[in-house]
Design a protein around this motif. Structure first.
Motif, short mmCIF file in Angstrom:
data_model
loop_
_atom_site.label_atom_id
_atom_site.label_comp_id
_atom_site.label_asym_id
_atom_site.label_seq_id
_atom_site.Cartn_x
_atom_site.Cartn_y
_atom_site.Cartn_z
N PRO A 271 0.80 -1.23 0.00
CA PRO A 271 0.00 0.00 0.00
C PRO A 271 0.83 1.28 0.00
O PRO A 271 0.49 2.24 -0.68
N GLU A 272 1.94 1.28 0.75
CA GLU A 272 2.73 2.50 0.84
C GLU A 272 3.50 2.80 -0.45
O GLU A 272 4.03 3.91 -0.62
N LEU A 273 3.57 1.84 -1.37
CA LEU A 273 4.28 2.05 -2.63
C LEU A 273 3.33 2.15 -3.83
O LEU A 273 3.80 2.24 -4.97
N GLN A 274 2.04 2.13 -3.58
CA GLN A 274 1.09 2.15 -4.70
C GLN A 274 1.18 3.44 -5.51
O GLN A 274 1.24 3.40 -6.75
N MET A 275 1.19 4.57 -4.83
CA MET A 275 1.27 5.84 -5.54
C MET A 275 2.59 5.97 -6.29
O MET A 275 2.63 6.47 -7.42
N ALA A 276 3.68 5.49 -5.67
CA ALA A 276 4.98 5.56 -6.32
C ALA A 276 5.01 4.70 -7.57
O ALA A 276 5.55 5.10 -8.61
N ASN A 277 4.44 3.50 -7.51
CA ASN A 277 4.43 2.63 -8.68
C ASN A 277 3.54 3.19 -9.78
O ASN A 277 3.79 2.95 -10.97
N LEU A 278 2.54 3.94 -9.40
CA LEU A 278 1.64 4.54 -10.38
C LEU A 278 2.28 5.78 -11.02
O LEU A 278 2.29 5.92 -12.25
N MET A 279 2.81 6.66 -10.20
CA MET A 279 3.34 7.94 -10.68
C MET A 279 4.81 7.87 -11.10
O MET A 279 5.26 8.67 -11.93
N GLY A 280 5.59 6.96 -10.49
CA GLY A 280 7.03 6.97 -10.67
C GLY A 280 7.69 7.85 -9.62
O GLY A 280 7.02 8.51 -8.82
N SER A 291 17.43 5.47 -7.45
CA SER A 291 17.54 5.92 -8.83
C SER A 291 16.17 6.35 -9.32
O SER A 291 15.15 6.02 -8.71
N ASP A 292 16.15 7.08 -10.42
CA ASP A 292 14.87 7.47 -11.03
C ASP A 292 14.14 6.23 -11.52
O ASP A 292 14.75 5.28 -12.02
N GLN A 293 12.83 6.27 -11.38
CA GLN A 293 12.01 5.12 -11.81
C GLN A 293 10.74 5.63 -12.48
O GLN A 293 9.97 6.39 -11.89
N ALA A 294 10.51 5.21 -13.73
CA ALA A 294 9.27 5.57 -14.42
C ALA A 294 8.11 4.77 -13.84
O ALA A 294 8.24 3.57 -13.58
N GLY A 295 6.99 5.44 -13.63
CA GLY A 295 5.81 4.76 -13.12
C GLY A 295 4.96 4.18 -14.23
O GLY A 295 5.27 4.32 -15.42
N ALA A 296 3.88 3.51 -13.83
CA ALA A 296 3.00 2.87 -14.80
C ALA A 296 2.40 3.88 -15.77
O ALA A 296 2.19 3.58 -16.95
N LEU A 297 2.12 5.10 -15.28
CA LEU A 297 1.55 6.13 -16.15
C LEU A 297 2.50 6.51 -17.28
O LEU A 297 2.08 6.68 -18.43
N SER A 298 3.77 6.62 -16.97
CA SER A 298 4.75 6.97 -18.00
C SER A 298 4.98 5.81 -18.96
O SER A 298 5.11 6.01 -20.17
N ARG A 299 5.02 4.59 -18.43
CA ARG A 299 5.25 3.43 -19.30
C ARG A 299 4.08 3.20 -20.25
O ARG A 299 4.25 2.64 -21.34
N ALA A 300 2.87 3.62 -19.83
CA ALA A 300 1.68 3.40 -20.66
C ALA A 300 1.35 4.60 -21.53
O ALA A 300 0.31 4.60 -22.19
#
Length: 566
Positions: A271-280, A291-300
């Motif tokens: 739960p605490e990483l849901q927004m991070a995985n979504l937004m990056g 390191s920088d990480q692209a989220g699902a929104l950027s990958r899609a």
């Protein structure tokens, strides 16, 4: 466009064509009247709405509804002019008929009903039909095509209005044309299914949708319409029924098909990483962000984002996701500057009753209504058993192809009969496991793997029963006591055993979690190893616990051969 979802849900419960048509027409009248009041548009009154269905240009069904009542006996007297029907069939777009002027204007390419100069009518209308409209005080008629297969016009919905002040100015501004187009396209296949003797339409099959049965045929017709929309698609259904494949199928038929399809499974995200995985995120945004990480929104970007298990969103993430849906912008964690545009089409999946989640306080009501725009429900495999033979043969052939051969697989009739005779709580995922197991058994017995008969299916199903028997036949508390007693007896026979060996019990639980999920991340979430997951230590913990489980099994005389989790 939440009202569209409400109408579709109601029509799905209708058992007759008349009932379904009444729901649709009443819903349209109510929404248009409500929209006019919200926009403070005065001097417009919606008199009635009607529907006609045709087959090979022969009128098969007419139904008219006036506010508060249904008009049956004189329904045909309200039909729009034949010339307007013919024009709409040819151009496949809505028309606004101005009865007092005897003319019609095309709404093709218009985003909204707005105040428009009526300088270039699509066609002129004369004759008794227009005269009848004038005699009953109709000034405007909105005519919308019904397309049961997504292309050919096989019916129409129309709405009559009295708006004297709008004569010569087009239709009053009562809502979005695109929304009404979406509704008519969406309800058309449902109404067709309610029509007596309605012919079944052939369905295209491909790798993403290799099987379409009688129960899912109507669903696929609806999804053909929904696939072309940019609105949020909600796919409900039990685990393993094929929601993610259906989402991919919709993406492949959408205007975004050339873009990426990104799947975000919330079961594998703490739960605490849901927004991070979504937004990056940007480096240093939080502990562990090295390191920088692209989220699902950027990958899609430019394509589709399918968020599965949407009911697993934490309440804090739900608030952020609602804002994302409303504003269509986001900002990766730790990034400054202006927000980015969310250039994705959202699809979400769930196996939960979201309305029950709302009542329980675990899911925001405003978010529920925001995603409940284009809702569909994928039935369980037990509800569509007519598909089992085709699915079993398709799965067997797919497994055979993975072995590097193009030879056809024969799944015998006794095997099919056995598969159709039992329940499938694990749905397509469970069926695929059984078919793969039967294929392996055919190989193991030195028989041709291209033949899967009833005996191999019986053996494969025996593994399913063996698993359930340990948990359902023997009460769980008694089973735990038996394990504890055996460990004590083993210690007595050896004089003692190290106390640390008992940690192997925990290791067995950890391993069982991995076996069930087949994901290191998902098993860590199940066992609340969130700190380890956020620090990426869950791989090491899993290996350590499996080693302890192996040690315990070896001490008890078991070979302790546990395949290494991948």
């Amino acid at each position: 466009m939440l009202w569209i979802g409400a109408i579709l849900d109601a029509v799905a419960e209708a058992h007759t064509l008349e009932a379904g048509a009444t729901i649709v027409l009443g819903g349209i009248l109510g929404e248009m009247d409500g929209a006019a009041k919200r926009a403070r548009i005065e001097g417009v009154k919606y008199l009635r709405a009607g529907i006609q269905l045709r087959s090979k240009d022969v009128l098969r069904f007419v139904h008219v509804v006036e506010p508060g009542q249904t008009t049956r006996d004189v329904a045909r007297a309200y039909l729009p002019p034949t010339a307007a029907w013919n024009w709409m069939v040819q151009h496949r777009c809505p028309l606004v008929i101005e009865a007092q002027l005897g003319a019609a204007m095309s709404l093709d390419g218009k985003s909204e009903f707005a105040v428009q100069a009526f300088n270039e009518p699509a066609l002129s209308l004369t004759g008794p039909t227009i005269d009848r409209m004038r005699s009953r005080d109709s000034t405007h008629v909105l005519l919308l095509p019904l397309r049961t297969d997504g292309t050919a016009v096989t019916g129409a919905i129309w709405v009559e209005a009295q708006a004297t002040a709008w004569i010569g100015r087009g239709m009053p501004g009562v809502g979005a044309v695109n929304g009404l187009k979406l509704l008519t396209d969406a309800v058309a296949p449902r109404l067709r299914m309610l029509a007596p003797g309605g012919p079944d339409l052939p369905h295209e099959v491909d790798e993403l949708l290799p099987v379409v049965g009688g129960r899912t045929a109507n669903l696929i017709e609806l999804l053909k319409v929904f696939a072309a929309s940019e609105e949020t698609l909600l796919i409900a259904g039990p685990t393993g029924a094929g929601k993610s494949k259906l989402a991919r199928w919709c993406h492949a038929r959408s205007p975004r098909a050339a873009g990426p399809f990104e799947l975000l499974d919330l079961m594998a995200v703490p739960p605490e990483l849901q927004m991070a995985n979504l937004m990056g995120w940007r480096r240093g945004a939080f502990t562990g962000a090295i390191s920088d990480q692209a989220g699902a929104l950027s990958r899609a970007a430019g394509g589709t984002l399918f968020i599965d298990e949407i009911d697993k969103l934490s309440l804090s993430t739900q608030a952020g996701f609602l804002q994302l849906l409303e504003e269509r912008t986001f900002r990766p964690l730790g990034e400054g500057g202006p927000p980015r545009a969310a250039n994705v089409r959202f699809m979400v999946g769930t196996n939960a009753d979201l309305q029950a989640c709302v009542k329980a306080g675990t899911f925001r009501e405003d978010l529920y209504y925001r995603i409940h725009v284009l809702p569909v429900t994928l039935p369980s495999l037990d509800e569509r058993k007519d598909e089992i033979p085709k699915w079993a043969r398709y799965m067997a052939q797919r497994r055979h192809a993975e072995a590097g051969t193009t030879e056809a697989v024969d799944v015998t009739q006794d095997a099919i009969d056995m598969l159709c005779s039992i329940s499938w709580p694990g749905n397509l995922r469970q069926l695929d496991n059984v078919v793969r197991r039967a294929y392996a058994l055919a190989n193991a017995t030195n028989e041709r793997a291209a033949i899967i008969d009833g005996e191999r299916i019986r053996q494969a199903l025996g593994f399913e029963r063996a698993i359930t028997s340990t948990t359902t036949v023997e009460p769980l508390p008694d089973a735990l006591r038996a394990v504890a007693a055996r460990l004590v007896q083993f210690a007595q026979s050896r004089g003692s055993i190290p106390f640390d060996v008992l940690e192997g019990l925990r290791g067995l639980v950890v391993y069982a979690a991995w076996e069930q999920t087949r994901s290191r991340e998902a098993s860590a979430v199940l066992l609340e190893l969130r700190d380890a997951l956020s620090n990426r230590n869950h791989h090491r913990i899993l290996r350590r616990e499996v080693e302890r489980a192996k040690l315990l099994l070896q001490l008890l005389g078991d070979p302790g051969e546990l395949p290494e989790p991948q």
